[in-house]
Design a protein around this motif. Structure first.
Motif, PDB file in Angstrom:
ATOM      1  N   ASN A 108       0.801  -1.234   0.185  1.00  0.00           N
ATOM      2  CA  ASN A 108       0.262   0.010   0.161  1.00  0.00           C
ATOM      3  C   ASN A 108       0.832   1.206  -0.086  1.00  0.00           C
ATOM      4  N   ASN A 109       2.282   1.112   0.017  1.00  0.00           N
ATOM      5  CA  ASN A 109       3.106   2.348  -0.018  1.00  0.00           C
ATOM      6  C   ASN A 109       4.153   1.907  -0.960  1.00  0.00           C
ATOM      7  N   LEU A 110       4.345   2.559  -1.956  1.00  0.00           N
ATOM      8  CA  LEU A 110       5.099   2.178  -3.020  1.00  0.00           C
ATOM      9  C   LEU A 110       5.747   3.421  -3.474  1.00  0.00           C
ATOM     10  N   ILE A 111       7.084   3.511  -3.365  1.00  0.00           N
ATOM     11  CA  ILE A 111       7.986   4.521  -3.614  1.00  0.00           C
ATOM     12  C   ILE A 111       8.969   3.937  -5.102  1.00  0.00           C
ATOM     13  N   LEU A 151      -0.947   5.604  -8.467  1.00  0.00           N
ATOM     14  CA  LEU A 151      -0.017   5.302  -9.178  1.00  0.00           C
ATOM     15  C   LEU A 151       0.241   6.530 -10.142  1.00  0.00           C
ATOM     16  N   ASN A 152       1.643   7.026  -9.863  1.00  0.00           N
ATOM     17  CA  ASN A 152       1.985   8.048 -10.947  1.00  0.00           C
ATOM     18  C   ASN A 152       3.238   7.440 -11.738  1.00  0.00           C
ATOM     19  N   THR A 153       3.091   7.322 -12.925  1.00  0.00           N
ATOM     20  CA  THR A 153       4.184   6.893 -13.790  1.00  0.00           C
ATOM     21  C   THR A 153       4.467   8.034 -14.621  1.00  0.00           C
ATOM     22  N   SER A 154       4.198   9.241 -14.514  1.00  0.00           N
ATOM     23  CA  SER A 154       4.319  10.387 -15.392  1.00  0.00           C
ATOM     24  C   SER A 154       5.706  10.525 -16.041  1.00  0.00           C
ATOM     25  N   THR A 155       6.589  10.062 -15.069  1.00  0.00           N
ATOM     26  CA  THR A 155       7.975  10.350 -15.274  1.00  0.00           C
ATOM     27  C   THR A 155       8.878   9.300 -16.476  1.00  0.00           C
ATOM     28  N   TYR A 156       8.428   8.248 -16.545  1.00  0.00           N
ATOM     29  CA  TYR A 156       8.818   7.191 -17.272  1.00  0.00           C
ATOM     30  C   TYR A 156       8.365   7.084 -18.514  1.00  0.00           C
ATOM     31  N   THR A 157       9.131   8.091 -19.340  1.00  0.00           N
ATOM     32  CA  THR A 157       8.781   8.441 -20.625  1.00  0.00           C
ATOM     33  C   THR A 157       9.244   7.287 -21.812  1.00  0.00           C
ATOM     34  N   SER A 158      10.005   6.128 -21.190  1.00  0.00           N
ATOM     35  CA  SER A 158      10.597   4.946 -21.815  1.00  0.00           C
ATOM     36  C   SER A 158       9.704   4.058 -21.800  1.00  0.00           C
ATOM     37  N   ILE A 159       8.767   3.711 -21.024  1.00  0.00           N
ATOM     38  CA  ILE A 159       8.063   2.665 -20.415  1.00  0.00           C
ATOM     39  C   ILE A 159       7.342   2.106 -21.556  1.00  0.00           C
ATOM     40  N   SER A 160       7.164   0.629 -21.730  1.00  0.00           N
ATOM     41  CA  SER A 160       6.400   0.099 -22.673  1.00  0.00           C
ATOM     42  C   SER A 160       5.389  -0.597 -22.240  1.00  0.00           C
ATOM     43  N   SER A 161       5.359  -0.972 -20.716  1.00  0.00           N
ATOM     44  CA  SER A 161       4.155  -1.836 -20.232  1.00  0.00           C
ATOM     45  C   SER A 161       3.907  -1.550 -18.965  1.00  0.00           C
ATOM     46  N   ILE A 162       2.867  -1.333 -18.555  1.00  0.00           N
ATOM     47  CA  ILE A 162       2.194  -0.796 -17.202  1.00  0.00           C
ATOM     48  C   ILE A 162       1.259  -1.904 -16.766  1.00  0.00           C
ATOM     49  N   ILE A 163       1.395  -2.642 -15.705  1.00  0.00           N
ATOM     50  CA  ILE A 163       0.296  -3.683 -15.553  1.00  0.00           C
ATOM     51  C   ILE A 163       0.109  -3.502 -13.986  1.00  0.00           C
ATOM     52  N   CYS A 164      -1.194  -2.912 -13.589  1.00  0.00           N
ATOM     53  CA  CYS A 164      -1.351  -2.426 -12.190  1.00  0.00           C
ATOM     54  C   CYS A 164      -2.988  -2.633 -11.995  1.00  0.00           C
ATOM     55  N   ASN A 165      -3.632  -3.812 -12.579  1.00  0.00           N
ATOM     56  CA  ASN A 165      -4.673  -4.384 -12.169  1.00  0.00           C
ATOM     57  C   ASN A 165      -4.968  -4.781 -10.819  1.00  0.00           C
ATOM     58  N   ASN A 166      -6.092  -4.925 -10.523  1.00  0.00           N
ATOM     59  CA  ASN A 166      -6.370  -5.428  -8.945  1.00  0.00           C
ATOM     60  C   ASN A 166      -5.785  -4.841  -7.829  1.00  0.00           C
ATOM     61  N   ASN A 167      -5.859  -3.541  -7.886  1.00  0.00           N
ATOM     62  CA  ASN A 167      -5.594  -2.581  -6.690  1.00  0.00           C
ATOM     63  C   ASN A 167      -6.715  -1.927  -6.183  1.00  0.00           C
ATOM     64  N   GLY A 168      -6.510  -0.804  -5.578  1.00  0.00           N
ATOM     65  CA  GLY A 168      -7.656  -0.024  -5.293  1.00  0.00           C
ATOM     66  C   GLY A 168      -7.552   1.427  -5.917  1.00  0.00           C
ATOM     67  N   LEU A 170      -0.316   8.867 -16.271  1.00  0.00           N
ATOM     68  CA  LEU A 170       0.476   8.052 -17.312  1.00  0.00           C
ATOM     69  C   LEU A 170       1.585   9.069 -17.907  1.00  0.00           C
ATOM     70  N   PRO A 171       2.589   8.576 -18.268  1.00  0.00           N
ATOM     71  CA  PRO A 171       3.420   9.429 -18.967  1.00  0.00           C
ATOM     72  C   PRO A 171       3.062   9.815 -20.280  1.00  0.00           C
TER      73      PRO A 171
END
Length: 867
Positions: free
Chosen positions: A187-190, A210-227, A233-234
């Motif tokens: 529940n605490n992710l840095i 979930l903040n992934t805005s800085t990852y401008t090279s990312i190709s896959s984000i899997i964050c299902n089944n959280n709250g 997004l970047p």
């Protein structure tokens, strides 16, 4: 004394050496872990002393100590084979103390153990760590709840999925490219402060933001089944896969992520989903949200669309030509368009449109294919192949066919050619159209290379330029204009007249006939038109053109300056006598006769089409949506080479005007499709012919009034002519049915009108000594005679097809090899010749019956347009 001292010094030296050697061994309290290291291959314990020294540990760069979890197995007891054996327990690895000595490790795999904590902070050279699935399968208390990573930037890959972590801090690991912490209780992710991250998997945790805005090279984000209630997004085109399903997201805007190919956002609370820039997406799953709108027009690469359990009202996937899966059940759909030219790639298991209670029309490529394949729909839903007059991903060929009367080249002032046939042939398809009242035509094509041909059916005194034109397209959405110019090479005077019934004739009501006249020559003509009618049965009410001369039973009009290719008409209205009139009453079935003649002021090249006699049969009630042939249900053998004149009528009996109407008419196999020729219609329309015999009469923006507000204005009709094939013979039946589509309502299906050839009457000599049975027959027939004789079987043309001797009594013949139809039996004895008929019936469409209102009289008294 010196010897004793020397012995003591040696003893102390060996003790020191022994202690020094002991101090260099790594402390490994977990026996399973230690045993795994000692038996490791390639060997770590290189001196075979059963210990792992610091020096031995530091020599290792890659270490895989995985799959050491607690397990229980039944071991056989050789002394008691009948009672099984004993339970043998394999203790798992619970403690990785000692790993800190492996300071040169770059890769560590300690997955599938029973670790409760892991501290690899001392491994500053580590680039890859896999400590997944330390969850104590056999119920041993604990599980990996603590993970301490090296405070260094060397780590690029970490997999700690399927553990019991609740918090993780990756801020110091600035070289990470691949992160997998799925299946924990985090529940605490840095996340790390880096731009190198390419894959992130934090599914099945308890993360709310979930903040992934800085990852401008990312190709896959899997964050299902959280709250998740927030996902940032970047702004990048590198992101191709996003799986954020089973969260609490309310909106998702992917306009800055045009590279996405796979999106799974089902089971959220999304009220809007913006995909207008995602032209590369191939798979979309947005099931179980709160969507009311789903715009997919830009997403032409989609192969899978799953949008079930939403509140979507309109869905258009006609641009998705590669679509092979569509699930849109449990919505509020009122309109579904899947006509994309490739419906055949969607199988029955990959389509579901059920539980859409307001969905009536589903637009598809082919109605028959859809009915047989797309069975998962509601009972009120139906399939149609009409939903848009512009095909998907099409190009347009258009132009005008003109007549160059002044021989100075065709221009906008020249007369236009109406009902001229044009055919476009491309790589895999061909389609046909005809020019409209303005001389213009319209063809749609999706192919790159096209050949456009004009089939004028003009007499030899006309020349058309060009006759063939190549039209090439790249891509879709383009338009090319191809005009054709007709010139006369000979001066020919020729006019033609027809009579077309506009309404049904009912005793006591008004009826209207149309005098249809045209200039089929190459000169400008003037003259007059004369119509005679039966004044004892009907009264002239009025005409659409001013009558020049009128008598008690005749009417005359003048026409002037009728140009080549020009077609005009005069509508004439009469009131028919009632059945109750004291004199000259008219009843159902009575005949009203009209005789019309057109006269040019100069001689006519073909006078055979200057006069027409039309006999109209009065009827009672009728269906306003019907089809008939003016020649009636029966023609004679001499008429096979003549045209059949068909009329299709339609009426808008709804409660609002019909904006668009399409009449679909599939031509029978016994008709000569190449001879199809439109004549006229009640409103402006265009024609599209596909597959040679599928004719669409398209009334676009007709706005036909409804019968409740304007009964007279709610009617429409079409006339066309077509010839039977030369092979049309006795026993064959031409069937004709039209499907009429009013906007997006289910089709109104007309009657099926049948046409047959009247059978010749051959006199028979009655004689009870000959009996033929069963008759008709499909195969076997018995011929019973009381005398010996001979049998000759003749076909309808009088050609002998069988000759055989007859014995006295019953003679059985197998006629299964004969074609269906009527045959004539000639039975001869020594003193007498007896003629009989035999009907051979084969399975097929069989012998149809005539329309109830018209019968064969209607045809026998009609002499129509047989050019």
């Amino acid at each position: 004394m010196k010897t004793l001292l020397l012995k003591n010094q040696l003893l102390l030296f060996f003790i020191f050496i022994s202690l020094a050697s002991l101090s260099q061994n790594v402390n490994i309290p977990d026996p399973e872990f230690k045993q795994a290291l000692i038996s490791y291959s390639p060997r770590i314990d290189t001196n075979f002393d059963g210990q792992i020294s610091v020096q031995e540990a530091q020599a290792i760069t890659v270490l895989n100590i995985s799959n050491h979890h607690r397990d229980e197995q039944m071991m056989p007891d050789p002394n008691d084979p009948f009672n099984g054996g004993s339970i043998f327990i394999f203790e798992g690895i619970y403690d990785f103390t000692g790993i800190e000595a492996f300071t040169n490790l770059t890769s560590l795999n300690c997955s599938d153990n029973d670790l409760t904590s892991l501290d690899v902070s001392a491994l500053t050279q580590l680039t890859s760590l896999n400590c997944s699935s330390n969850i104590n399968y056999m119920g041993h208390p604990g599980g990996l709840t603590s993970l301490i990573l090296p405070n260094a930037g060397t780590l690029t890959q970490v997999n700690s999925s399927n553990n019991h972590l609740t918090s993780i801090n990756l801020s110091a690991n600035t070289s990470l490219t691949d992160i997998n912490f799925s299946g924990n209780n985090i529940n605490n992710l840095i996340l790390p402060n880096t731009n190198s991250l390419t894959t992130l998997n934090v599914a099945y945790n308890q993360i709310s933001n979930l903040n992934t805005s800085t990852y401008t090279s990312i190709s896959s984000i899997i964050c299902n089944n959280n709250g998740l209630t927030s996902l940032t997004l970047p702004n990048t085109t590198t992101l191709t896969t996003l799986k954020c399903y089973q969260n609490q997201l309310t909106n998702l805007d992917l306009t800055q992520n045009s590279g996405i190919t796979w999106l799974d956002c089902r089971n959220n609370s999304l009220s809007y989903l913006i995909l207008t820039q995602n032209i590369a997406i191939t798979t979309l799953n947005c099931n179980s949200n709160l969507l009311t709108n789903l715009d997919l027009n830009s997403n032409t690469a989609l192969t899978t669309v799953s949008c079930s359990n939403n509140q979507i009202s309109t869905l258009d996937v006609s641009f998705q030509t590669n679509l092979n899966k569509l699930y849109c059940n449990n919505n509020q759909l009122t309109n579904l368009n899947i006509k994309n030219g490739n419906n055949s790639s969607i199988t029955s298991n990959w389509f579901d449109a059920r539980n859409n209670p307001n969905l009536n029309l589903i637009c598809v490529d082919d109605i028959a294919q859809a009915n047989s394949t797309f069975t998962r729909k509601d009972t009120q839903s139906y399939y149609s192949d009409i939903c848009s007059f512009i095909p998907t991903n099409s190009n347009t060929i258009t132009g005008t066919v003109s007549f160059d009367l002044d021989a100075n080249g065709c221009d906008i002032l020249d007369r236009k050619s109406i009902n001229t046939k044009l055919t476009n042939t491309s790589t895999n398809t061909s389609n046909v159209t005809f020019t409209g009242n303005n001389g213009q035509y319209l063809l749609y094509t999706q192919e790159a290379n096209n050949t456009l041909d004009i089939f004028s059916n003009f007499p030899s005194f006309f020349t058309v330029t060009p006759t063939t034109q190549n039209v090439n397209f790249t891509g879709s959405g383009a338009t090319q204009v191809v005009d054709f110019c007709i010139t006369a090479n000979t001066q020919v005077d020729d006019v033609k007249v027809s009579i077309l019934p506009i309404t049904e004739s009912r005793p006591g009501f008004q009826t209207t006939v149309r005098i249809f006249y045209e200039n089929v020559g190459s000169t400008i003509l003037s003259g007059d038109i004369n119509l005679s009618f039966d004044d004892l049965k009907e009264i002239f009410i009025g005409a659409s053109e001013t009558v020049v001369t009128q008598t008690i039973n005749s009417l005359s009009w003048n026409y002037t300056n009728l140009y080549p290719f020009e077609k005009n008409f005069i509508d004439v209205t009469f009131e028919i006598n009632r059945p109750t009139d004291p004199t000259n009453p008219v009843n159902n079935g009575d005949v009203l006769t009209y005789n019309c003649t057109i006269n040019p002021t100069t001689g006519d090249a073909n006078s055979t089409d200057n006069t027409v006699i039309y006999n109209d049969i009065t009827i009672g009630s009728y269906d306003p949506n019907d089809i008939i042939a003016l020649e009636g249900n029966f023609i004679n053998e001499n008429q096979v080479s003549d045209f059949l004149n068909y009329r299709i009528r339609f009426q808008n009996t709804g409660t609002a005007s019909a904006i668009n109407i399409v009449v679909k008419n599939e031509l029978d196999a016994d008709l000569d499709w190449d001879s199809f020729q439109p004549i006229t219609a009640s409103h402006n329309y265009r024609i599209s012919v596909t597959d040679d015999n599928k004719v669409d009469f398209i009334f676009e923006n007709i706005h036909l009034a409804d019968s409740t507000s304007n009964e007279l204005g709610s009617h429409g009709w079409i006339y066309y002519k077509i010839k039977p094939k030369s092979t049309f013979a006795i026993g064959d039946v031409i069937e004709n049915t039209a499907n009429i589509y009013f906007d997006y309502n289910p089709p109104v299906i007309t009657n099926t009108y049948t046409t047959q050839i009247e059978e010749p009457i051959i006199p028979e000599i009655p004689d009870l000594r000959v009996k033929v049975y069963p008759n008709p027959t499909k195969r076997f027939a018995n011929i019973k005679v009381n005398l010996k004789g001979k049998l000759v079987v003749l076909n309808k043309y009088g050609v002998r097809v069988l000759k055989h001797r007859l014995k006295k009594g019953v003679n059985t013949f197998d006629f299964g090899w004969l074609r269906k139809g009527r045959y004539f039996l000639k039975i001869k004895s020594k003193k007498q010749v007896i003629h009989k008929k035999l009907i051979i019936k084969k399975r097929g469409k069989g012998h149809g019956h005539g329309n109830g209102h018209h019968g064969n009289k209607h045809g026998r008294h009609c002499n129509h347009d047989n050019d």
